[in-house]
Design a protein around this motif. Structure first.
Motif, PDB file in Angstrom:
ATOM      1  N   LYS A 209       0.831  -1.199   0.000  1.00 36.05           N
ATOM      2  CA  LYS A 209       0.000   0.000   0.000  1.00 36.05           C
ATOM      3  C   LYS A 209       0.868   1.252   0.000  1.00 36.05           C
ATOM      4  O   LYS A 209       1.724   1.427   0.885  1.00 36.05           O
ATOM      5  CB  LYS A 209      -0.939  -0.005   1.211  1.00 36.05           C
ATOM      6  CG  LYS A 209      -1.943  -1.147   1.173  1.00 36.05           C
ATOM      7  CD  LYS A 209      -2.950  -1.069   2.310  1.00 36.05           C
ATOM      8  CE  LYS A 209      -3.962  -2.201   2.218  1.00 36.05           C
ATOM      9  NZ  LYS A 209      -5.001  -2.114   3.268  1.00 36.05           N
ATOM     10  N   MET A 211       0.498   5.199   0.304  1.00 37.57           N
ATOM     11  CA  MET A 211      -0.552   6.032   0.892  1.00 37.57           C
ATOM     12  C   MET A 211      -0.171   7.512   0.949  1.00 37.57           C
ATOM     13  O   MET A 211       0.970   7.855   1.246  1.00 37.57           O
ATOM     14  CB  MET A 211      -0.852   5.512   2.297  1.00 37.57           C
ATOM     15  CG  MET A 211      -2.067   6.154   2.970  1.00 37.57           C
ATOM     16  SD  MET A 211      -1.641   7.515   4.081  1.00 37.57           S
ATOM     17  CE  MET A 211      -0.970   6.638   5.482  1.00 37.57           C
ATOM     18  N   VAL A 243      -3.612   4.286  -1.894  1.00 40.83           N
ATOM     19  CA  VAL A 243      -4.547   4.677  -0.839  1.00 40.83           C
ATOM     20  C   VAL A 243      -4.514   6.200  -0.687  1.00 40.83           C
ATOM     21  O   VAL A 243      -3.461   6.770  -0.367  1.00 40.83           O
ATOM     22  CB  VAL A 243      -4.203   4.008   0.500  1.00 40.83           C
ATOM     23  CG1 VAL A 243      -5.209   4.439   1.578  1.00 40.83           C
ATOM     24  CG2 VAL A 243      -4.198   2.486   0.354  1.00 40.83           C
ATOM     25  N   ALA A 245      -5.956   8.796   1.643  1.00 36.21           N
ATOM     26  CA  ALA A 245      -6.597   8.842   2.961  1.00 36.21           C
ATOM     27  C   ALA A 245      -6.838  10.292   3.366  1.00 36.21           C
ATOM     28  O   ALA A 245      -5.892  11.033   3.612  1.00 36.21           O
ATOM     29  CB  ALA A 245      -5.727   8.139   3.994  1.00 36.21           C
ATOM     30  N   THR A 247      -9.621  13.946   3.058  1.00 38.36           N
ATOM     31  CA  THR A 247     -10.750  14.665   2.466  1.00 38.36           C
ATOM     32  C   THR A 247     -10.252  15.830   1.612  1.00 38.36           C
ATOM     33  O   THR A 247      -9.056  16.073   1.496  1.00 38.36           O
ATOM     34  CB  THR A 247     -11.662  15.222   3.580  1.00 38.36           C
ATOM     35  OG1 THR A 247     -10.887  16.104   4.409  1.00 38.36           O
ATOM     36  CG2 THR A 247     -12.238  14.105   4.442  1.00 38.36           C
ATOM     37  N   HIS A 270      -7.910   3.297  -3.890  1.00 38.15           N
ATOM     38  CA  HIS A 270      -8.853   3.305  -2.765  1.00 38.15           C
ATOM     39  C   HIS A 270      -8.878   4.675  -2.092  1.00 38.15           C
ATOM     40  O   HIS A 270      -7.828   5.224  -1.739  1.00 38.15           O
ATOM     41  CB  HIS A 270      -8.454   2.242  -1.746  1.00 38.15           C
ATOM     42  CG  HIS A 270      -9.319   2.194  -0.542  1.00 38.15           C
ATOM     43  ND1 HIS A 270     -10.693   2.046  -0.595  1.00 38.15           N
ATOM     44  CD2 HIS A 270      -9.016   2.277   0.796  1.00 38.15           C
ATOM     45  CE1 HIS A 270     -11.191   2.045   0.632  1.00 38.15           C
ATOM     46  NE2 HIS A 270     -10.201   2.189   1.484  1.00 38.15           N
ATOM     47  N   THR A 272     -10.317   6.578   1.193  1.00 34.18           N
ATOM     48  CA  THR A 272     -10.869   6.238   2.512  1.00 34.18           C
ATOM     49  C   THR A 272     -11.904   7.238   2.996  1.00 34.18           C
ATOM     50  O   THR A 272     -12.715   6.920   3.860  1.00 34.18           O
ATOM     51  CB  THR A 272      -9.755   6.178   3.571  1.00 34.18           C
ATOM     52  OG1 THR A 272      -9.256   7.511   3.814  1.00 34.18           O
ATOM     53  CG2 THR A 272      -8.619   5.280   3.132  1.00 34.18           C
ATOM     54  N   VAL A 275     -10.681  10.090   7.970  1.00 35.22           N
ATOM     55  CA  VAL A 275     -10.113   9.030   8.805  1.00 35.22           C
ATOM     56  C   VAL A 275     -10.268   9.421  10.269  1.00 35.22           C
ATOM     57  O   VAL A 275      -9.680  10.406  10.729  1.00 35.22           O
ATOM     58  CB  VAL A 275      -8.626   8.801   8.480  1.00 35.22           C
ATOM     59  CG1 VAL A 275      -8.069   7.677   9.351  1.00 35.22           C
ATOM     60  CG2 VAL A 275      -8.440   8.470   7.007  1.00 35.22           C
ATOM     61  N   ASP A 279      -8.687   5.230  13.737  1.00 32.29           N
ATOM     62  CA  ASP A 279      -8.312   4.465  12.546  1.00 32.29           C
ATOM     63  C   ASP A 279      -6.960   4.877  11.975  1.00 32.29           C
ATOM     64  O   ASP A 279      -6.437   4.213  11.075  1.00 32.29           O
ATOM     65  CB  ASP A 279      -9.382   4.634  11.455  1.00 32.29           C
ATOM     66  CG  ASP A 279     -10.720   4.048  11.874  1.00 32.29           C
ATOM     67  OD1 ASP A 279     -10.712   3.031  12.598  1.00 32.29           O
ATOM     68  OD2 ASP A 279     -11.770   4.609  11.500  1.00 32.29           O
ATOM     69  N   ILE A 283      -4.351   2.833   9.253  1.00 33.38           N
ATOM     70  CA  ILE A 283      -4.023   3.366   7.923  1.00 33.38           C
ATOM     71  C   ILE A 283      -2.508   3.438   7.730  1.00 33.38           C
ATOM     72  O   ILE A 283      -1.962   3.013   6.708  1.00 33.38           O
ATOM     73  CB  ILE A 283      -4.651   4.767   7.736  1.00 33.38           C
ATOM     74  CG1 ILE A 283      -6.171   4.655   7.568  1.00 33.38           C
ATOM     75  CG2 ILE A 283      -4.036   5.491   6.545  1.00 33.38           C
ATOM     76  CD1 ILE A 283      -6.602   4.079   6.240  1.00 33.38           C
ATOM     77  N   SER A 287       0.621   0.624   5.599  1.00 30.86           N
ATOM     78  CA  SER A 287       1.259   1.244   4.439  1.00 30.86           C
ATOM     79  C   SER A 287       2.717   0.838   4.308  1.00 30.86           C
ATOM     80  O   SER A 287       3.439   0.724   5.302  1.00 30.86           O
ATOM     81  CB  SER A 287       1.163   2.770   4.545  1.00 30.86           C
ATOM     82  OG  SER A 287      -0.188   3.179   4.578  1.00 30.86           O
TER      83      SER A 287
END
Length: 409
Positions: A209, A211, A243, A245, A247, A270, A272, A275, A279, A283, A287
């Motif tokens: 992953k 990220m 990933v 992660a 907004t 992906h 997310t 977060v 979490d 995350i 990674s």
């Protein structure tokens, strides 16, 4: 000490929310702090106060909102009513809004607190002299950039009215001292949010992953990261999951929705969304590489400190504040040229293809994070506040060099 902390706070989406959470988390464990007055923005969900350790009382005062023209008066009223012994502001220039008037009014609060005689420290995460206004999504108009510069000088002077202005990068201290002839600027490192037990550095079974974490769309653009992974896929057999992660930045609503549509054809991509604090360890822990797809920087990077805390290798652009942090705090990473997908692809591939190198970077970053835990950082603030309280009780006004001399006695 009854300490008021003015900050955005989870589940808020306003900038510096996560840093505010960790300030509260660690201040509440300082023995000198008997109560925290959390002066925070209004949110639909309840504030996240689920701490494991026993700590001091926390009184939540939700009283302000992003871009509210009356924030100055609402926050001032709460401070008057609660009568704190000291106030800490967790600030950057768009803390209270991305509109000029509410942003400016909010930054007058440190001056008002000082006029009340309350020991006041403002933690300033960025300074306008080091912000690329176009990349940060504020304005691309050259005339408006000059206007913002003029306004920024005035707002900086408002913040400098604090008893102490804390900055996290030495360059910021030098600029503020030289340009504004200020002697109340202190260098207090950003600190690492958590220092979990040292990870095993093994990766989970399955795709590796890669990220990126944060609020995207202004100077944090994920296109380059997606395109870099696609380049790696064309020339290697690496099984990689991308990933994203986080907004949208408040300045670029809809950015990630557009990215999802544009790259709908890309496999193992992906998103997310937001977060939650609980979490975050998952995350980061899953990674292989944390990427910083930045075109500019606006202050010390909380994400870099988090990556270090969880023992992660990083790929980052060699520019601005990130470069300074690596040199000053001991972080290590694979650097790439900003806005070059080819360069980023090489950086990511260098880490993924050589597991011993990934682990070397991860261990170096964990050591760097452990050297500056948030518990030590909040202790520094407490020591500053103690000296300020004594000085104010005697009618003295102290500059930072004098305070720091007192701290060494």
């Amino acid at each position: 000490m009854k300490l008021a902390i003015v900050t955005a706070y989870p589940p808020s989406k306003v900038t510096l929310t996560e840093y505010g959470f960790h300030l509260v988390k660690h201040f509440r464990l300082q023995k000198e702090v008997t109560e925290i007055i959390l002066i925070t923005d209004k949110t639909d969900g309840e504030k996240d106060l689920n701490f494991n350790e026993d700590g001091c009382k926390i009184t939540v005062k939700e009283c302000w909102s992003f871009n509210d023209y009356t924030n100055l008066f609402k926050i001032n009223r709460v401070i008057t009513e609660t009568k704190p012994d000291a106030v800490l502001f967790n600030l950057q220039f768009l803390k209270f809004g991305d509109k000029k008037i509410p942003a400016a009014l909010g930054l007058m609060l440190p001056l008002m607190c000082k006029l009340k005689g309350i020991p006041t420290i403002s933690l300033l995460h960025n300074i306008l002299e080091q912000v690329d206004l176009e990349n940060a999504g504020i304005t691309s108009n050259k005339l408006m950039q000059k206007v913002y510069g003029t306004i920024g000088n005035m707002l900086t002077r408002f913040v400098l009215a604090s008893d102490v202005v804390a900055v996290t990068i030495s360059k910021y201290q030098t600029i503020l001292e030289d340009k504004y002839v200020s002697r109340n600027v202190a260098l207090i490192p950003h600190g690492s949010f958590d220092t979990p037990t040292e990870p095993v550095y093994r990766l989970p079974v399955g795709p590796k992953k890669v990220m990126a974490f944060g609020k995207f769309g202004t100077y944090k653009k994920v296109e380059i990261m997606i395109e870099a992974i696609e380049l790696i896929r064309k020339r290697s057999n690496e099984d990689i999951e991308i990933v994203i992660a986080g907004t949208d930045s408040p300045n670029t609503p809809g950015y990630l929705a557009g990215i999802k549509k544009k790259y709908a054809h890309v496999e193992q991509l992906h998103f997310t969304g937001y977060v939650a604090e609980e979490d975050v360890p998952v995350i980061f822990g899953e990674s292989a590489v944390v990427v910083f797809p930045y075109t500019s920087t606006t202050g010390s990077s909380g994400v870099l400190h988090q990556a270090g805390s969880y023992g992660k290798a990083v790929a980052l652009p060699d520019l601005g504040d990130l470069s300074i942090l690596v040199k000053e705090e001991g972080y290590k990473g694979e650097f790439f040229e900003p806005e070059s997908a080819d360069s980023l692809a090489d950086a990511i591939e260098n880490i993924l293809a050589h597991d011993s190198y990934r682990i070397y970077l991860a261990k170096a970053n964990y050591r760097a994070a452990c050297s500056l835990p948030m518990s030590d950082i909040t202790k520094m603030y407490v020591e500053y506040f103690k000296v300020l309280q004594i000085a104010k009780s005697k009618g003295f006004i102290l500059d930072v060099p004098t305070i720091e001399k007192e701290l060494t006695v």
